[in-house]
Structures are given as C-alpha cells and as structure tokens.
Design a protein around this motif. Structure first.
Motif, mmCIF file in Angstrom:
data_model
loop_
_atom_site.group_PDB
_atom_site.id
_atom_site.type_symbol
_atom_site.label_atom_id
_atom_site.label_comp_id
_atom_site.label_asym_id
_atom_site.label_seq_id
_atom_site.Cartn_x
_atom_site.Cartn_y
_atom_site.Cartn_z
ATOM 1 N N VAL A 1 0.832 -1.202 0.000
ATOM 2 C CA VAL A 1 0.000 0.000 0.000
ATOM 3 C C VAL A 1 0.865 1.250 0.000
ATOM 4 C CG1 VAL A 1 -1.674 1.318 1.372
ATOM 5 C CG2 VAL A 1 -1.959 -1.148 1.090
ATOM 6 N N GLN A 2 1.920 1.263 0.821
ATOM 7 C CA GLN A 2 2.778 2.443 0.904
ATOM 8 C C GLN A 2 3.536 2.692 -0.391
ATOM 9 O OE1 GLN A 2 5.041 1.521 4.458
ATOM 10 N NE2 GLN A 2 3.168 1.565 5.726
ATOM 11 N N LEU A 3 3.932 1.635 -1.074
ATOM 12 C CA LEU A 3 4.597 1.814 -2.366
ATOM 13 C C LEU A 3 3.672 2.520 -3.353
ATOM 14 C CD1 LEU A 3 6.916 1.359 -4.340
ATOM 15 C CD2 LEU A 3 5.983 -0.929 -4.805
ATOM 16 N N GLN A 4 2.404 2.117 -3.368
ATOM 17 C CA GLN A 4 1.456 2.765 -4.267
ATOM 18 C C GLN A 4 1.198 4.217 -3.880
ATOM 19 O OE1 GLN A 4 1.921 0.627 -6.517
ATOM 20 N NE2 GLN A 4 -0.234 0.382 -7.169
ATOM 21 N N GLN A 5 1.189 4.507 -2.600
ATOM 22 C CA GLN A 5 1.029 5.893 -2.163
ATOM 23 C C GLN A 5 2.206 6.742 -2.628
ATOM 24 O OE1 GLN A 5 0.169 4.821 2.144
ATOM 25 N NE2 GLN A 5 -1.261 6.532 1.945
ATOM 26 N N LEU A 6 3.422 6.210 -2.445
ATOM 27 C CA LEU A 6 4.603 6.967 -2.881
ATOM 28 C C LEU A 6 4.587 7.190 -4.386
ATOM 29 C CD1 LEU A 6 7.293 5.202 -0.663
ATOM 30 C CD2 LEU A 6 6.566 7.584 -0.463
ATOM 31 N N ARG A 7 4.076 6.225 -5.101
ATOM 32 C CA ARG A 7 4.056 6.329 -6.560
ATOM 33 C C ARG A 7 3.001 7.326 -7.068
ATOM 34 N NH1 ARG A 7 4.047 0.073 -8.755
ATOM 35 N NH2 ARG A 7 6.240 -0.076 -9.350
ATOM 36 N N TYR A 8 1.816 7.300 -6.461
ATOM 37 C CA TYR A 8 0.697 7.956 -7.122
ATOM 38 C C TYR A 8 -0.019 9.028 -6.290
ATOM 39 C CZ TYR A 8 1.264 3.854 -10.105
ATOM 40 O OH TYR A 8 1.781 2.884 -10.932
ATOM 41 N N ALA A 9 0.334 9.209 -5.017
ATOM 42 C CA ALA A 9 -0.418 10.163 -4.198
ATOM 43 C C ALA A 9 -0.275 11.595 -4.700
ATOM 44 C CB ALA A 9 0.024 10.073 -2.748
ATOM 45 N N HIS A 10 0.824 11.912 -5.441
ATOM 46 C CA HIS A 10 0.996 13.273 -5.937
ATOM 47 C C HIS A 10 -0.101 13.650 -6.920
ATOM 48 C CE1 HIS A 10 2.843 10.851 -9.109
ATOM 49 N NE2 HIS A 10 2.720 11.895 -9.911
ATOM 50 N N GLU A 11 -0.631 12.656 -7.646
ATOM 51 C CA GLU A 11 -1.687 12.950 -8.615
ATOM 52 C C GLU A 11 -3.045 12.418 -8.190
ATOM 53 O OE1 GLU A 11 -1.462 9.623 -11.975
ATOM 54 O OE2 GLU A 11 0.447 10.691 -11.770
ATOM 55 N N HIS A 12 -3.089 11.688 -7.087
ATOM 56 C CA HIS A 12 -4.358 11.173 -6.542
ATOM 57 C C HIS A 12 -4.449 11.590 -5.062
ATOM 58 C CE1 HIS A 12 -5.572 8.618 -9.947
ATOM 59 N NE2 HIS A 12 -4.277 8.353 -10.078
ATOM 60 N N PRO A 13 -4.934 12.797 -4.807
ATOM 61 C CA PRO A 13 -4.987 13.274 -3.411
ATOM 62 C C PRO A 13 -5.781 12.353 -2.488
ATOM 63 C CG PRO A 13 -5.434 15.062 -4.955
ATOM 64 C CD PRO A 13 -5.421 13.805 -5.759
ATOM 65 N N GLU A 14 -6.717 11.565 -3.048
ATOM 66 C CA GLU A 14 -7.526 10.682 -2.203
ATOM 67 C C GLU A 14 -6.689 9.585 -1.547
ATOM 68 O OE1 GLU A 14 -8.100 9.177 -6.510
ATOM 69 O OE2 GLU A 14 -7.731 11.059 -5.425
ATOM 70 N N LEU A 15 -5.437 9.414 -2.015
ATOM 71 C CA LEU A 15 -4.555 8.404 -1.399
ATOM 72 C C LEU A 15 -3.831 8.947 -0.171
ATOM 73 C CD1 LEU A 15 -2.822 6.752 -4.508
ATOM 74 C CD2 LEU A 15 -5.069 6.305 -3.532
#
Length: 996
Positions: free
Chosen positions: A888-902
């Motif tokens: 889960v944390q890997l996906q947050q690091l990857r995509y949270a910049h463009e998906h604020p809901e993460l």
C-alpha cells in the motif's frame, strides 16, 4: 346556620345539614341543635364516626343499624313501628347499643371502622341487627377472635353462611382498626377459606345417598389460598384428587356439591387449575394426575403447583399427591423453554388487561402484584431445585427466603416487600367496600378520595391525602416494575436453569465429579478453590454457591478451566468483602458470565482487572463496552493529571490509571464481541479497536506532555509537538504496539533546543518508569539518523535534513506521520513538511522502486525472529501486516501526488482508495484486506490470551485454542489452515502490486 357549620367541622358532607338530621333528636339523639353533642360520650362517638374512611357512609350505616335494632325490638314487643320515615324510635335495644358503644371503646372502633369502609358488611349488620355483638370486646379484655375460625352451630348451609360472615366481619374489623398487619389478615382469610371448605366438604359428604361409602377425596388449595395470602373477595382455587377409580363417582358428587355450597356461602370455587383446565374431568385419581404431570404438564402448571397445599378432605392423600409431584416441580426449570414460558405468560397477562384499565390495575398491570409474584416464582423454580428453604407457598415468605439465601439483594427484597404490602392493602380496601372482586383503582375523584382515606392517608402540609396516596402508588409501581424486569429477565436465571440440579448442590463429592467431567486438569486444586469460595454460612458464600455451578460451565468452555477458576478466586478474594461485588454478579445482567469469559480466556484482561477491580462494573452496561470519544479521552486524561498538578509522580499514576481502565474496557469489548449472547449490543472489530487504542495512546501522550511541561516548562514562546508514526500514526495500534513518535519544537532562541530535549526526556522518563500496567514504549527510532540522531529537532532542522539527506524509506515512514498532541499549529506545519516528502512530485523513480523492494526483502530475512515460522508470523510473515503495508505504501509513494484521495495514514483506507482509483486490482485489494485484517485480529488475540506480546501464531496448544475461541470459535486446526490460505492469497496479491 350554626348547626351545619359546627357539624361540618367533623368532616360530614352537605355542610353538616344531613348529618344533623341523622344525629339529631329524631335520629340517633347524639346531637343537640343548639349546643352540639349531647354528652361527652356522644362527642366521642361522633368523633369516631368522623374519623372513618367514609364519615358519611359510616354515619348513614350506623343510623340504619340503630333503626334496624329499634324496629326489631318493637316487633319483638308486638308493637308496630310508627313515625315518619327516618325517625328512630328509642327503646331499650337502642339504648343498649349506644351505651355499649360508649362503654366498650374497642367495640366502637371496630364497628365504626367496618361501617365506614364496607357498605356490604354494613348491609349485613343492618340485616342481622344483633351481630354487632360479635365485635364486642371479650370478657378477658381481648378483641373477638380475628384468626378466621368458624363458629358453626349446625352442619347446614345457612349456619355456615352466618358463621362465615361473622368470621369475615371480625377479620375486617381487626384489619381496619390497625390491630394486625397484612400477613395475619391474609392468613386469617386463608384459614377461614380452609374451614369453610372443610365444612362444605362435610355437608357434601353427609348429603351422599344412603349406603354410599365416603370417598377418599383430597381438596388441594392453590393460588392465593394455597399461598395463605387470600384476599377478601377472590375465587378460591382448588384441585380435587381421588385416591382411585372406585372413588371417582362419589368424589365428583362431593366436589360438585362442595363448589355449590361455597358459592352460596362465600365465594366461587375455581377448579380451572386442574389438568386440562375446564376441559378436563373435575376429579382425577392420584395415578391420573401423576401421568398427566409427567407427560403433558406445561411450565405454568408447575409454577401453579408452587402454592399447592392440603386444604380439606383426605389430608394423607393430599400429602401423597404433593410428595409425588414435588420432584417434577423442582426440575421444571431445567426444561429448555421454562424461563421463556414464565416470561411469556406474564406478557400475555398484561396484554389481556383492557387498555383503559392498564394504568389503574394493581394486580395484573405493569408494576402490579403479578409482577412480584412471577419474579418470586421463577426464582423459586430455578433456585429451589437444590435450596429447600425456598420451597414455600406464600409470596412474602418465599421472597424473604430468597433474600436470606442471597438470590435477591436485601434492598431489592425490602423494596418488593413494601410494594407487595402496599398493593395488597389497596386491593383489600377496594374489595371491602362492596365485597366485590376488583383490582382497579377508581378513576373518579370521590372514589380515589375514599380509597386514600380508607388506607389511612391524611392531609399533610402542602399536600392532600389523594396526592400522598398517588405519590406512593406511583413510586411503588415503578419500583416493582423495575425490579420485576431486573429479576425476571436476568441472564443468570437462564444460565443457572441450564445447570443440572445435582451439579448445583455443590457437595464435595458432586463438585469433584463435576469438575472431572468438565475437564479440569487438577480437580483437587479446583475443589479447594470452590471450598474457599463457598464454605461457611455467610451470605457471600450463599451467593457464590448460586453463581459457581453456572460459572464452572463457562470456565470449562475455555482451553484452561483451571486458570479461569483460579483467576475468579483471585478477583473474589480482592473484592469479596466489598458490598457491590457479588450483588453485581448476581443482579448485573450478564456480568457474571461475561466475567467468566474474560477471566478464562485472557491473561491480559485479568491482569488489568486485578489491578483495577472497580473496572468490573463496566461489564454490566453495553454502553460502557464502547470506545470513548477521542475528545472525552483527551479531556479526562488531562483532568486526572491536573488533580495532582503539584506532584508529577501522582499525576502520571493517575494518567496510567485512566489508561488502565480504558485498556480493560477495550479488551473486554474485544473478548466479548465474539461471545454470542454475551456480546455487547454493538460489538467492535479490529479496525474500531485499532482506532480506539490509538486514541487512548494519544490521550496518554497528551497528558504526559502536560505533566512534562509543568516540570520542564522551558523558555517563553517554546512550542513543542509530538508526531505519531507507524501504527500510532495510522490509527492501527494493537495491544502490544509501541508508540512510534517524532518530537519537534520551534523556539525563540538557542535555549529552546536543550529545553525541548529536557521535555522529551521527562516525558519518556514518566512513561517508562516501572509500573504494573502494560508498558507503553516510546519509540523515536524513526527520527532522522535513527538512534544516532538527536532525540528532538526543530521544524527547520527536520526541513534541512529531509531536503538534503533523507532516503526513500524515510519518505515511506512519513506516510503515516500525523499530529498527536502539543502545539497544534506546529504539528500541522510538520504535516505540511511531511507532505512534500511522502507525496513526491512525479512519484518514484525506477531506482527508488527497486530500492524499496530491496529493503522489503532485507526486512523479511533480517528482522524475522530466529526460529519464527514465516508462514504464521502475523507481523513480518507472508501475507501478514508488513506485506500489505509495504504494498500500500509503495502505491502511495508512486501515485499520491496525482491522486490526493490516497493521502491518508490508515493502511486499509488507503488500500480502498487505491482500488477505487484503479491502481490496485479489486481482487488483489480484497485478498490483502482479508490478510491484513486476520493477521491484526490474531496478533491482538494472542496478546489477550498470553498476557504479553507475541506475533507468532502457534500451530497447536492452549494458546491457539484460546485465540480461536476469542475470534469466534471452531476447530483450531481448521483455523490454522484458514489463516495459511488467506495469508497465502494476500502474499500473492502483495507481490503482484509490488512488482507491477
């Protein structure tokens, strides 16, 4: 107008005008229109009439009685009564009556009381003008016999009717003049019923056709008569028992005639409680009764038999009938449906009361006599199986026995006794008025005023008699209903009813045998515990003897019954002398069985309870088994610290006590959530638990920081905040979790750094001081440079470090960073700083992704404890907590910049957001959610069972069995297989996400 005004002061109606006519020269000759009472004796008699329950009724009835006496004397002398209607002819008979009333004060009190309370008994005295003499004081100076004995002149129906009325008159007179209490009155009425039945029986037998042998027939009293608590007007319930078939025909003839005679003399005889009710034969043989009760009888029929006793006829036959049925009665409660049957019967009785009478029904309505009787009778059925002191037919004796035996609390018992006496007194006065069967309080004001006066209520300053009566009535009814619900619906009853009677007896032999059957490993030691708890004749021992047979079954359901019993003894030894402990176990709903589950399954909760025994009260209320709101925790913990503001040691002890109580609350809610009928109304799951444990930790840190700032205040303007990391930051705390934190400060000068460091050290010192509570480790190892770095940094120093030196794993750690306590503005500033690192613009580079995978592989191999099984290690094992969190944390690091809901700190909430955003396949998200949830549940359950932290799910043994029971039960081997299956799927899903 002087005449009516003066008489009105006595309380007579019509402003005294009518009373003056009745008392005046053409009436009773007690009142002189111009001067008042004609003599001191006359004044006393008028005063007595005015003090009757209904002064006007008493005066009218007395006038009629004197007139009847006068007319009877005139007729006896051959004279024909003359004069206007209402005028009384004075003669020797009237003079004798008034003179006797002047002389015999006891006669005067009794006669006036009857005349003012019962129009029907007054009618009887008027119609039988010489029977006033039966109320005269005897030569010995005692009142006439009020015990209910019949003075029968001849074995005829008219003689029996007259004897019955005289005896009833004497009972009523004694009752109304306050010479005896409720119970002697009920006993006298019951004895009068017995003697009336016996006399009617003798008359019926004598009336059999010539040559017919007398049958062996027993008349068994039931209901109120059987309980020696008969009221003035009530059907007398009976059952007729014939010895054999040869007695049936003649016995039926006698029974029918007896019922006919009693109906003519006194009251209807009701045989509807017999087998099959009104559809069954009026008389059955002893063998027929035995067969019916063994095969067909329902619970209410055994409940009715509680009050059965011989009343008339063949007493030896009645005794034989009762002795034969007694074992059936005292095992009726063991039927699976028995307790529910009694409750349903009470509900049906209330439903059958007309709606317009429900609030005025003192017998069948809520808070009425039936509420007391049903509660007492159900307790008798359940506990009387082994306690023969409870086998009493009367409600009040049985209630006293229940109190003496510890089955009902003293205060509750006294409240019910007072309620019963009050309600029966109301019933008696209502029925005496017209000798009519009624249980409904009048709805007209005049009727209520009469009833209040009949019960002895008088006006008080600021409140009249009716208000006083209504206040008492409402209070008694409310208390009776409350205690009825408390006693009739307590889960303890059902649990005790399920225990066989032999197991309840708790003799050493039966107890040891039961312990062996239940699977106690050391029956001898367990027996010592039982003897220590139940030995002696104290009330405490009696209550324990009630509780323990039922609790033993709950202990036996756990993997280590011996430990549950030992823990129960330890708790009882600590709390046994406190007045509320056993009362709470007996009366506190599911408390006793909940306590048994907690003590037998969880060392962790048991340790908490032994250090805070008062916390046991939480088990009584479902609302107390819910996590408390975060705001209340924060305020409550700080308030505890503030109470000892001048002593940091006492202050932190108070905070720890608050934490201990909250941990016990949450542990019990967790333990009971899979406890079937013991579960609270709103069970908690592992996600609610994680957030609640995090809130408790937040509140503890906040209060500890408050104390530390008092001890080490630092320079003015110093801001200090604590940042939660790891499971604390993610609202995912478990019982064994440390508090991962960062300390941050901002200050005006160079002194701020040392001051902030002193605050952090003081906080750690306070929380790490030795204490018996579960430790709350303060782990700051996630700070920059780890243990080699400074414990506290300024916000600017964190900024500089993260800008220049931080690595990808530190950005990963910051994903769960959140403000916990301290200066909120500083905490929010840190969160904004963390956002720039944990949600990097553009996400991760390929090299950074590879680095995270490499670190993950190292953690698996290097941090796994030696000898641990990677397949069943809940934290670092395959498909467990760490696997899901890294993915889960890997996906947050990857995509949270463009998906604020993460951008959230909770693992499963972030995983759900990733699924919704299409970043994780829904099937993979489901598998990882299941794996993380099960691993978290097992980790918490293991801590509860063992009492100390562990992450390793055992493959067998009592710890595995206890864990499985806490999580809902089932076969332990199947549970391990299920765990392996779910975590294997979770591991595969994690790998797909990590390698995508």
């Amino acid at each position: 107008m002087t005449r009516p005004t003066r008489l009105a002061r006595y309380g007579f109606a019509d402003n005294g005008a009518k009373a003056a006519d009745l008392l005046g020269e053409n009436g009773l000759r007690l009142w002189d229109a111009g001067h008042g009472p004609v003599s001191a004796d006359a004044a006393e008699l008028i005063h007595a009439l005015s003090r009757a329950a209904d002064p006007n009724l008493a005066l009218r009835q007395f006038h009629r009685l004197v007139d009847s006496v006068s007319r009877a004397a005139e007729r006896a002398g051959g004279a024909r009564p003359t004069g206007p209607a209402g005028d009384i002819v004075a003669n020797a008979a009237t003079v004798e009556l008034t003179e006797e009333l002047f002389r015999d004060h006891g006669l005067r009190r009794r006669l006036v009381a009857v005349l003012g309370a019962s129009s029907t008994l007054g009618d009887h005295l008027v119609a039988n003008e010489q029977e006033w003499r039966t109320l005269a004081t005897t030569k010995s100076g005692l009142p006439p016999d009020p015990e209910g004995h019949l003075e029968l002149d001849a074995p005829t129906v008219p003689a029996l009717r007259r004897a019955y009325r005289i005896s009833l008159l004497r009972i009523a007179a004694a009752d109304l003049t306050g010479g005896r209490g409720l119970e002697p009155t009920m006993a006298a009425l019951s004895l009068l019923a017995d003697e009336t039945l016996a006399a009617a029986y003798a008359i019926a037998v004598a009336g059999l056709p010539a040559g017919t042998p007398e049958p062996r027939l027993a008349v068994v009293a039931m209901g109120k008569c059987g309980g020696n608590e008969l009221n003035y007007i009530s059907d007398v319930d009976v059952i007729f028992v014939a010895a054999g078939d040869e007695d049936l025909q003649a016995g039926t003839t006698v029974a029918v005639r007896l019922m006919e005679i009693c109906g003519q003399v006194a009251w209807p005889v009701d045989a509807a409680l017999r087998p099959e009710g009104s559809r069954g034969p009026l008389v059955r043989t002893l063998a027929s009764h035995q067969a019916y009760y063994r095969r067909w009888a329902r619970t209410w029929e055994f409940q009715a038999l509680l009050k059965a006793r011989p009343a008339a006829g063949d007493q030896a036959l009645a005794d034989e009938w009762l002795a034969d049925l007694a074992p059936l009665v005292w095992h009726a409660a063991e039927r699976p449906e028995a307790v529910a049957d009694v409750r349903d019967m009470r509900r049906r009785i209330i439903e059958n009361v007309p709606a317009k009478e429900l609030d005025r029904e003192i017998k069948r309505g809520p808070g009425g006599l039936r509420d007391i009787e049903f509660a007492v009778q159900l307790l008798q059925l359940v506990h009387g199986r082994v306690d023969e002191t409870l086998r009493l037919p009367g409600t009040l004796p049985a209630l006293r026995a229940l109190v003496a035996g510890g089955y009902v609390g003293r205060q509750d018992g006294e409240t019910l006794l007072r309620g019963y006496r009050f309600l029966r007194a109301v019933e008696h006065r209502l029925q005496l008025q017209n000798l009519r069967r009624t249980h409904t309080v009048p709805d007209d004001p005049a009727g209520v005023r009469w009833l209040a006066a009949a019960l002895g209520y008088t006006a008080l300053p600021g409140r009249d008699a009716v208000e006083a009566f209504r206040s008492d009535w409402v209070g008694h009814a409310a208390n009776v209903r409350r205690l009825h619900v408390k006693l009739l619906y307590q889960p303890l009853l059902e649990a005790v009813a399920r225990v066989p009677a032999e197991a309840l007896r708790m003799t050493p032999a039966s107890a040891r045998k039961r312990l062996e059957i239940l699977g106690f490993a050391d029956p001898v030691a367990a027996l010592r515990h039982l003897e220590a708890l139940t030995g002696g004749v104290t009330r405490t021992s009696a209550i324990q003897r009630t509780l323990l047979p039922m609790l033993l079954q709950d202990f036996a359901d756990a993997p280590e019954p011996d430990r549950g019993l030992l823990n129960y003894r330890h708790v009882s030894d600590k709390l046994g002398s406190t007045p509320w402990y056993l009362r709470l176990l007996r009366d506190g709903g599911p408390v006793a069985r909940r306590l048994a589950r907690v003590l037998s399954l969880s060392r962790y909760a048991t340790d908490l309870l032994t250090r805070d025994p008062e916390a046991l009260r939480l088990l009584a209320d479902d609302a107390e088994l819910q996590p408390r709101p975060r705001a209340k925790l924060l305020d409550g913990f700080v308030a505890a610290a503030v109470r000892h503001a001048d002593d940091p040691v006492k202050a932190i002890a108070a905070v720890r006590a608050q934490r201990r109580r909250e941990l016990f609350r949450l542990a019990c809610a967790d333990i009971l959530s899979h406890g079937g009928d013991l579960a609270p109304a709103q069970p908690i799951d592992v996600h609610v638990l994680g957030a609640a444990l995090s809130d408790v930790t937040d509140a503890t840190l906040n209060a500890a920081l408050h104390i530390a700032r008092q001890v080490k205040p630092g320079p003015p303007g110093l801001r200090f905040a604590i940042i939660g990391m790891g499971r604390l930051g993610g609202y995912e705390m478990s019982y064994p979790s440390d508090a991962d934190v960062l300390f941050v400060y901002a200050g005006p000068d160079e002194q701020s750094g040392p001051a902030a460091h002193a605050i952090a050290e003081e906080l750690r010192r306070l929380l790490n001081a030795p204490a018996p509570d579960p430790a709350l480790g303060i782990d700051a190892d996630l700070r920059p440079e780890g243990r080699q770095g400074p414990l506290v940094r300024s916000l600017q120093a964190y900024q500089q470090y993260y800008d220049r030196w931080s690595k990808v794993w530190e950005a990963q750690a910051l994903l769960r960073a959140r403000y916990v306590c301290g200066d909120e503005s500083l905490g929010r500033e840190f969160e904004k700083l963390a956002d720039t690192k944990r949600y990097p613009t553009g996400g991760l580079s390929r090299e950074q992704v590879i680095e995270i995978r490499r670190i993950k592989a190292r953690v698996e191999t290097e941090r796994m404890p030696r000898g641990a099984d990677p397949n069943t290690h809940t934290k670092l094992g395959r498909g467990g907590l760490a696997d899901v969190e890294w993915a889960v944390q890997l996906q947050q690091l990857r995509y949270a910049h463009e998906h604020p809901e993460l951008r959230m700190t909770s693992t499963l909430e972030a995983l759900a957001a990733q699924r919704e955003a299409g970043l994780v396949d829904p099937a993979d998200a489901e598998e990882m959610t299941a794996g993380w949830t099960l691993a978290a549940q097992v980790r918490n359950a293991l801590t509860l069972v063992r009492g100390r932290p562990t992450d390793q799910l055992p493959q067998h043994g009592v710890e595995l069995a206890g864990t499985v029971l806490l999580l809902g039960g089932g076969d332990p081997g199947e549970f391990v297989d299920r765990y392996l299956r779910i975590t294997r799927r979770s591991r595969a899903a994690m790998q797909r996400v990590m390698e995508a």
